[in-house]
Design an enzyme around this catalytic site. Structure first.
Site, PDB file in Angstrom:
ATOM      1  N   GLY A 231      41.528 -40.511 -27.281  1.00  0.00           N
ATOM      2  CA  GLY A 231      42.767 -39.534 -27.170  1.00  0.00           C
ATOM      3  C   GLY A 231      43.823 -40.096 -26.444  1.00  0.00           C
ATOM      4  CG  PHE A 232      44.439 -43.818 -26.524  1.00  0.00           C
ATOM      5  CD1 PHE A 232      43.519 -44.754 -25.708  1.00  0.00           C
ATOM      6  CD2 PHE A 232      44.078 -43.751 -27.881  1.00  0.00           C
ATOM      7  CE1 PHE A 232      42.817 -45.414 -26.314  1.00  0.00           C
ATOM      8  CE2 PHE A 232      43.176 -44.339 -28.560  1.00  0.00           C
ATOM      9  CZ  PHE A 232      42.644 -45.394 -27.699  1.00  0.00           C
ATOM     10  N   GLY A 459      35.302 -41.867 -25.106  1.00  0.00           N
ATOM     11  CA  GLY A 459      35.042 -43.271 -25.563  1.00  0.00           C
ATOM     12  C   GLY A 459      34.902 -44.230 -24.421  1.00  0.00           C
ATOM     13  NE  ARG A 580      29.344 -47.276  -5.184  1.00  0.00           N
ATOM     14  CZ  ARG A 580      28.130 -46.395  -4.774  1.00  0.00           C
ATOM     15  NH1 ARG A 580      28.421 -45.064  -4.371  1.00  0.00           N
ATOM     16  NH2 ARG A 580      27.229 -46.699  -4.844  1.00  0.00           N
ATOM     17  CG  ASN A 583      28.010 -48.962 -16.629  1.00  0.00           C
ATOM     18  OD1 ASN A 583      28.246 -50.072 -16.878  1.00  0.00           O
ATOM     19  ND2 ASN A 583      27.490 -48.255 -17.336  1.00  0.00           N
ATOM     20  N   PRO A 584      29.774 -51.578 -14.370  1.00  0.00           N
ATOM     21  CG  PRO A 584      28.879 -53.481 -13.163  1.00  0.00           C
ATOM     22  CD  PRO A 584      28.581 -52.065 -13.601  1.00  0.00           C
ATOM     23  CB  THR A 586      31.907 -48.286 -19.190  1.00  0.00           C
ATOM     24  OG1 THR A 586      31.529 -47.895 -17.819  1.00  0.00           O
ATOM     25  CG2 THR A 586      30.645 -48.037 -20.012  1.00  0.00           C
ATOM     26  N   GLY A 654      39.265 -44.508 -10.182  1.00  0.00           N
ATOM     27  CA  GLY A 654      39.724 -44.328 -11.489  1.00  0.00           C
ATOM     28  C   GLY A 654      40.405 -45.655 -12.223  1.00  0.00           C
ATOM     29  CD  GLU A 657      45.771 -42.806 -17.213  1.00  0.00           C
ATOM     30  OE1 GLU A 657      46.797 -41.990 -17.571  1.00  0.00           O
ATOM     31  OE2 GLU A 657      45.260 -42.418 -16.087  1.00  0.00           O
TER      32      GLU A 657
END
Length: 696
Positions: A231-232, A459, A580, A583-584, A586, A654, A657
């Protein structure tokens, strides 16, 4: 008690389904009696429809209906917008959807759309963004709700008094999101209820929009988005495809599948606005900033306002006593811009981080050291400390990993055969946000658990991350947890966007899981369920929360052909401080993906508008160039061990971005170091390098 699931590199849960084709996307769900829709775009820039002739289209085999403003179902009245489709004859821009053909096959719908004849009464139009456009104005605010302008101290006096000054204008073109899966929907009505399988970044948001448009209670609308092919930002809210499909399905009283074409994605669903940015920096001879001004100009449509927050990046990034930022907007006869990965911060960072590189050259200070000297522990405009700020740590570790020490600062100082070699750096930041969310945790008799939250996986690996968070919060091995997402029938959740998905959803998942554990600990029967909601930390005790951001630093090495001006990436490295990491696997994928998009922005992407028609002429992937695998020879992403518990229980910030934010500037700075040519208008094409001053 944590089981250690968070922080481990699990593969994506849905990986096998995707690679075997079992994962279904929006128009792949089997539906009985299905029909197909094909959107018809306007052929004029501005005007009014005077006649629609559907005779040939309706006579074409398989065509069931042609919807337009004269016969389409009515939606809730309101001001014109991109979503009140087929309700009026006015045309606001070329490519606006003005009709939909519905047929028994996709091919029949497409042929029917070709046969629709439309006459227009056209008027004069304005489609080009300029810094002296007579329609420039100051919007009430910029996205999402920032002040339009800010000022601190006396910029004009501070700038005039400084011994070192930079005054440069930077330009970025339109950029187009181009997810692999287009905007697409399967819509069907049953007894007054609307069910859509839609490609979006937030089913709860789309549900609310459809309920409003069709005057339905929210519980009468269900939106399913179990798998979304990218989607971006463009799918952050309901868009044309879902509204057109719902209108068509109601009109023909049967399910309708509608997918926009690749060409139709270049406009009506949004794009990153072009920008014109003037940056002025003043500093002492030691490179310490004394004054900063960032003036940003962008565009919106005549139908709906979208004010890109371009200069907001500059407000919190580096310290200076005298500061000013402004935004100006012009309404043009073009489609409405919309969110694209790191909106505002991405183009804004290109300008500011490029200007800082120019300042480093002017004062003769290493660009990494210049940024470190201008770091601040206190937000320059709010005057309050950041929750955590590890920009300097990112710069230092990145420099060490990249091998920055010993760099000769002189442009054109390194050459290998016909190739000029250069290195560049830029800082990055992106706000760490969260929004209200809810989740449900259920204990099953067999000792397994079901966790439900209306998160969306576009994704990014969000499904897997929530599964890990749930397992830790429940204190059980992940194999005993099932996670369900992507359905508005699940507990409500915010969009997958703004780098706030994991921080928002995980909060609710943790609360629900912890509450369920308490119930089970108190002797509640093994089959039980708890729903919990999480608010945000936007306010603490009635006061705005402390400023919080993710940070990063990108380092780039390029080579430039001295004869042709061809630019190639040798290597790119980024170090980030983003709370934190759940999941490294992803996380690395997200950061590398962001940097790759930034490289694409710097060297390849450019929407080319034909002002006569108000439309992009390179509206496909054959002519709109994006970075491919061969363009990325070496790319590395690292992160610091950081946790910020003031943001949410998971300590995450997060990462979707921050990877893209400074990348284009780092590439541009590297090109300048290689060639001595400063490109201030993206993309950096070979003709700009050769044409400005020559390289040979």
């Amino acid at each position: 008690m944590s089981t250690g699931a968070v922080g481990r590199a699990y593969p994506r849960l849905e990986g096998p389904a995707k690679v075997t084709g079992a994962a279904r996307y929006a128009v792949e769900y089997p539906v009985d009696g299905v029909s197909y829709g094909w959107a018809v775009p306007s052929a004029v820039v501005r005007g009014r429809i005077t006649r629609i002739d559907t005779t040939q289209a309706l006579a074409s085999p398989g065509v069931l209906a042609v919807l337009h403003h004269g016969n389409a179902p009515r939606i809730t009245p309101g001001p014109p917008s991109e979503l009140r489709l087929l309700q009026e004859p006015t045309v606001h821009y070329r490519g606006q959807f003005v009709a939909v053909v519905v047929a028994t096959t996709l091919e029949a719908a497409r042929e029917g759309a070709r046969l629709v004849r439309i006459d227009y009464d056209t008027g004069p139009h304005s489609t080009v963004l300029t810094d002296d456009h007579p329609g420039l104005y100051a919007p009430e605010h910029v996205n999402p709700s920032y002040p339009t302008d800010t000022a601190e101290g006396d910029f004009d006096a501070g700038y005039a008094a400084a011994p070192v000054r930079i005054d440069a204008t930077y330009r970025t073109p339109a950029y187009h999101n181009n997810p692999m899966e287009p905007h697409a929907t399967t819509a069907q009505w049953h007894d007054g209820r609307l069910v859509v399988h839609d490609s979006n970044q937030g089913a709860s948001s789309v549900q609310a929009t459809l309920a409003e448009l069709f005057a339905l209670p929210p519980e009468s609308v269900r939106v399913v988005a179990e798998h979304v092919g990218g989607g971006f930002g463009s799918k952050g809210y309901a868009k044309a495809a879902v509204v057109l499909a719902a209108l068509a399905a109601r009109h023909v009283d049967r399910p309708v599948k509608l997918a926009l074409t690749r060409q139709q994605l270049f406009g009506p669903i949004g794009y990153r606005t072009p920008t014109i940015q003037r940056v002025r920096l003043a500093a002492d001879t030691d490179g310490r900033l004394t004054a900063i001004c960032h003036d940003a100009i962008s565009q919106t449509s005549t139908i709906q306002e979208f004010a890109e927050q371009t200069a907001v990046y500059t407000r919190s990034m580096y310290a200076a006593p005298h500061r000013r930022t402004t935004h100006r907007l012009v309404r043009l006869d073009v489609p409405t811009p919309f969110w694209m990965r790191a909106p505002g911060e991405c183009p804004g960072a290109y300008a500011l981080e490029s200007a800082l590189d120019e300042l480093a050259v002017a004062v003769g200070i290493d660009p990494v050291e210049l940024r470190i000297r201008n770091d601040t522990a206190v937000d320059p405009e709010q005057g309050r400390p950041f929750t955590t700020r590890n920009l300097v740590a990112c710069l230092r570790e990145g420099a060490q990993r990249f091998g920055w020490a010993g760099r000769d600062p002189a442009p054109r100082s390194r050459r290998e055969g016909r190739w000029l070699i250069g290195t560049g750096v830029a800082g990055s930041s992106y706000p760490a946000r969260s929004r209200p969310s809810a989740a449900t945790a259920t204990a099953r008799p067999d000792g397994s658990f079901l966790v439900r939250v209306n998160a969306t996986d576009i994704g990014t690996g969000a499904r897997t991350a929530m599964w890990q968070v749930a397992a830790d919060a429940l204190g059980v091995p992940p194999e005993r947890v099932e996670i369900r997402i992507g359905d508005s029938a699940l507990p409500t959740a915010p969009v997958a966007g703004g780098s706030m998905g994991t921080s928002s959803w995980s909060w609710a998942v943790i609360r629900a899981a912890q509450a369920l554990r308490e119930k089970l600990r108190d002797g509640t029967p093994p089959t039980s369920e708890v729903t919990a909601a999480a608010d945000t930390t936007e306010e603490v005790g009635g006061q705005p929360a402390l400023p919080r951001y993710a940070y990063g630093a990108q380092f780039v090495e390029v080579r430039v052909d001295a004869d042709t001006g061809e630019v190639r990436l040798n290597r790119m490295l980024g170090v980030f401080a983003a709370g934190r990491v759940v999941n490294p696997t992803t996380a690395r994928s997200q950061l590398i993906g962001g940097m790759t998009m930034g490289l694409s922005m710097a060297l390849h992407e450019e929407g080319l508008l034909d002002e006569r028609y108000g439309d992009w002429v390179n509206h496909d992937l054959a002519t709109y160039h994006i970075t491919g695998c061969a363009d990325v020879e070496s790319i590395e992403a690292y992160w610091l061990d950081e946790r910020d518990d003031e943001l949410n229980p998971a300590g995450v910030k997060g990462i979707g971005e921050v990877g893209i934010v400074g990348t284009a500037a780092a590439v541009a700075n590297a090109v300048h170091h290689a060639t001595g040519v400063r490109i201030r208008e993206l993309p950096i094409r070979l003709d700009k390098l050769i044409g400005v001053s020559g390289l040979a």
